[in-house]
Design an enzyme around this catalytic site. Structure first.
Site, PDB file in Angstrom:
ATOM      1  N   CYS A   2       0.826  -1.193   0.000  1.00 30.87           N
ATOM      2  CA  CYS A   2       0.000   0.000   0.000  1.00 30.87           C
ATOM      3  C   CYS A   2       0.868   1.253   0.000  1.00 30.87           C
ATOM      4  CB  CYS A   2      -0.904  -0.002   1.235  1.00 30.87           C
ATOM      5  SG  CYS A   2      -1.838  -1.529   1.439  1.00 30.87           S
ATOM      6  N   ALA A  49      -5.009  -4.205  -2.532  1.00 29.03           N
ATOM      7  CA  ALA A  49      -5.498  -5.421  -1.871  1.00 29.03           C
ATOM      8  C   ALA A  49      -4.818  -6.653  -2.449  1.00 29.03           C
ATOM      9  CB  ALA A  49      -7.006  -5.520  -2.030  1.00 29.03           C
ATOM     10  N   ASN A  72       2.494  -0.388   5.212  1.00 26.42           N
ATOM     11  CA  ASN A  72       2.798  -0.730   3.821  1.00 26.42           C
ATOM     12  C   ASN A  72       3.769  -1.895   3.825  1.00 26.42           C
ATOM     13  OD1 ASN A  72       3.493  -0.770   1.072  1.00 26.42           O
ATOM     14  ND2 ASN A  72       5.007   0.851   1.324  1.00 26.42           N
ATOM     15  N   GLY A 376      14.003 -11.206  -9.363  1.00 25.57           N
ATOM     16  CA  GLY A 376      15.331 -11.708  -9.012  1.00 25.57           C
ATOM     17  C   GLY A 376      16.299 -10.692  -8.442  1.00 25.57           C
TER      18      GLY A 376
END
Length: 591
Positions: A2, A49, A72, A376
């Site tokens: 978020c 979400a 977050n 990666g």
């Protein structure tokens, strides 16, 4: 995943301020917004979400009628922590990791940070103690910026949120830009391109009252890497053991990062690191009897003049070998000026280059149903994946090993300069001693030399890797995509730091144990590939041919560049790109 904003103030807070601060980072959370107003603080939140898509996952979130959080990130081991907390008597109303973060803080205190395996930036308010708990993850994957003065503390996931606050003293940071122009991007330092806006320290926390926050703001470190600097000779049986442990740790890091209630994919560059992630996702899907094809995403370059940056051959090799659904995109040169400006706006601090390979990969992902990717990032800085490490490694060896390894390197590494320098430094070190060669290099070349590969890796881990993690977060979140990085699992990080240098570079092979771990699992042309590229961008062709005039016009329009530009000095392309990035940055934020 978020975006968060907030104000902690001794004075009354205007409730109308927090919404514009939160709106400007809607890309970090297009699925909803939320606000919470306390006596001395206001929290804002934009939601992307990923886990528990219901309204129960809405933030800011409360817990035990005591804690309020704006958060977050993702705690990948939250299910395991939740089981422990339930046995300890805690209960939960939703299926998110957000409640688990607050319950963990209630149960373990600040030591909860050492329990978390993930990436995070959060602020918790404790109603009972009337104090704040602020933290950022071990590696700085998730951003957290702040402005502070005698009356208020303003924080946010991005600087542009802080800029929405009226009447605070924030200007263009001339010293930061000058240092950037000379030395490149440094996302690991405290300061930013904006005066009086700072980064919250990685692997750190603050805990205290509003008075302590504003008068004695002290960030405490909760984790620090402890590398193995000891010298050890290569042992084949130990190498196999390390490779197996590496494989198992990486596989579990991938497994816990697949937990999501949305579609998950992966960014595939064609190199060993991203290919390893793709392989492991496929293995896990098979073990869980899931039939859906994995989606991979890649930037490719087929146009005239850009083919030297194309990794299509390796991408196809991996995709065919594993049977994944490969999605590719090629940047159009005519679109670069517009996309470049968007990138600078989202990066905020000007980056080292244009980041277009990363940018376009996430742009492609955003056009699909995939919301989370496993990427990666982080392997090269832990496994000595870059050719400059060759110089350090060779210079650390004894005479016999130096001769043998130099010959192997000549067969497998294209950058002969690193080999020659490493060989000569190692030769003189063995003949005259380490102190003398260090002194001579420092006196006549004005450089410091490192004779320990793990020491060199650790330095980059604390610096340049932080910059790359910043790029990954901001380019992905600009497109509302959550990028998860298995190589930044702290268990794997600590394991790799403990491995002696000789298992990271051996017989001319960089990332030796990683190659050993995926030998016969991935195609040989990927595992034992020698022409490392690493998400290359055809900037030389773009900016010395088709975009040359455009770049010049943008640079010459910059007031900042105009003050410092010396037309008598011939500029390298990298310096011109930095000037371009400054010019566009200035246009975005200081018109």
């Amino acid at each position: 995943m978020c975006g968060i904003t907030g104000i902690i103030s001794k004075k009354q807070i205007d409730k109308n301020i927090i919404k514009p601060m939160t709106d400007v980072i809607v890309h970090r959370g297009p699925d909803g917004e939320g606000f919470y107003f306390g006596d001395n603080f206001a929290f804002g939140h934009r939601r992307l979400a990923i886990v528990d898509l219901s309204q129960a996952g809405h933030q800011p979130m409360g817990y035990l009628d005591r804690y309020v959080i704006t958060y977050n990130g993702e705690i990948y081991n939250f299910i395991d922590l939740k089981d422990i907390l339930i046995k300890a008597g805690y209960s939960f109303k939703n299926h998110t990791d957000t409640e688990v973060v607050m319950a963990s803080y209630d149960y373990w205190g600040v030591d909860c940070l050492n329990k978390f395996n993930g990436m995070w930036a959060f602020v918790i308010y404790d109603k009972v103690k009337d104090e704040y708990f602020i933290s950022r993850d071990r590696f700085g994957v998730k951003p957290l910026y702040y402005y502070i003065d005698d009356e208020k503390f303003i924080f946010a996931s991005e600087i542009k949120s802080i800029l929405q606050y009226p009447d605070i003293n924030i200007k263009l940071n001339n010293k930061f830009l000058q240092d950037y122009l000379n030395d490149g991007c440094k996302e690991f330092i405290k300061t930013t391109a904006f005066t009086n806006v700072f980064r919250f320290d990685v692997a750190s926390y603050f805990k205290g009252s509003i008075d302590e926050l504003l008068s004695n703001f002290k960030q405490n470190r909760f984790w620090k890497l402890k590398p193995n600097f000891a010298y050890e000779k290569f042992d084949k049986s130990k190498a196999s053991k390390y490779a197996e442990e590496y494989y198992n740790l990486l596989k579990d890091a991938v497994r816990i990062r697949l937990n999501a209630d949305v579609k998950v994919g992966s960014a595939l560059s064609g190199g060993l690191d991203s290919s390893s992630i793709v392989y492991l996702i496929n293995q896990i899907l098979k073990e869980e009897n899931k039939q859906e094809l994995q989606e991979t995403f890649s930037s490719v370059y087929h146009s005239e003049g850009t083919q030297d940056c194309d990794e299509s051959k390796f991408i196809k090799s991996v995709a065919d070998h594993l049977g994944v659904n490969s999605n590719t995109i090629e940047p159009k040169v005519s679109d670069i000026p517009n996309e470049h400006q968007k990138m600078i706006y989202h990066l905020e601090n000007p980056p080292e280059n244009t980041l277009m390979s990363s940018w376009y990969t996430f742009k492609l992902i955003a056009s699909t149903e995939v919301k989370v990717t496993l990427d990666g990032q982080g392997a090269d800085e832990q496994l000595a994946g870059y050719t400059p490490y060759v110089m350090t490694y060779l210079s650390s060896l004894g005479m016999l090993e130096l001769l043998k390894e130099s010959l192997f390197c000549c067969k497998r590494i294209k950058n002969k300069k690193s080999i020659i320098r490493g060989f000569l430094i190692g030769l003189f070190k063995n003949l005259f001693g380490q102190k003398i060669i260090k002194f001579l290099i420092n006196k006549y070349m004005h450089k410091t030399i490192c004779f320990n590969l793990n020491s060199s890796i650790y330095k980059d881990f604390e610096s340049s890797l932080v910059t790359l993690l910043h790029y990954a977060d901001h380019t992905s979140m600009a497109h509302s995509i959550e990028s998860r990085m298995p190589f930044m699992d702290y268990r794997l990080v600590e394991f790799l730091a403990s491995i002696p240098s000789c298992y990271k570079m051996h017989m001319g092979w960089t990332k030796y144990i990683a190659r050993l771990a995926f030998d016969k699992r991935l195609p040989d042309d990927v595992v034992w590939r020698v022409d490392k590229m690493g998400w290359p961008i055809p900037e030389k062709h773009w900016f010395e041919v088709e975009l040359k005039d455009w770049m010049k016009s943008i640079i010459m329009a910059s007031k900042y560049i105009d003050k410092i530009y010396n037309s008598k000095i011939k500029l390298t392309l990298s310096k011109q790109l930095r000037m371009l990035n400054i010019s566009v940055f200035e246009k975005c934020f200081f018109k």
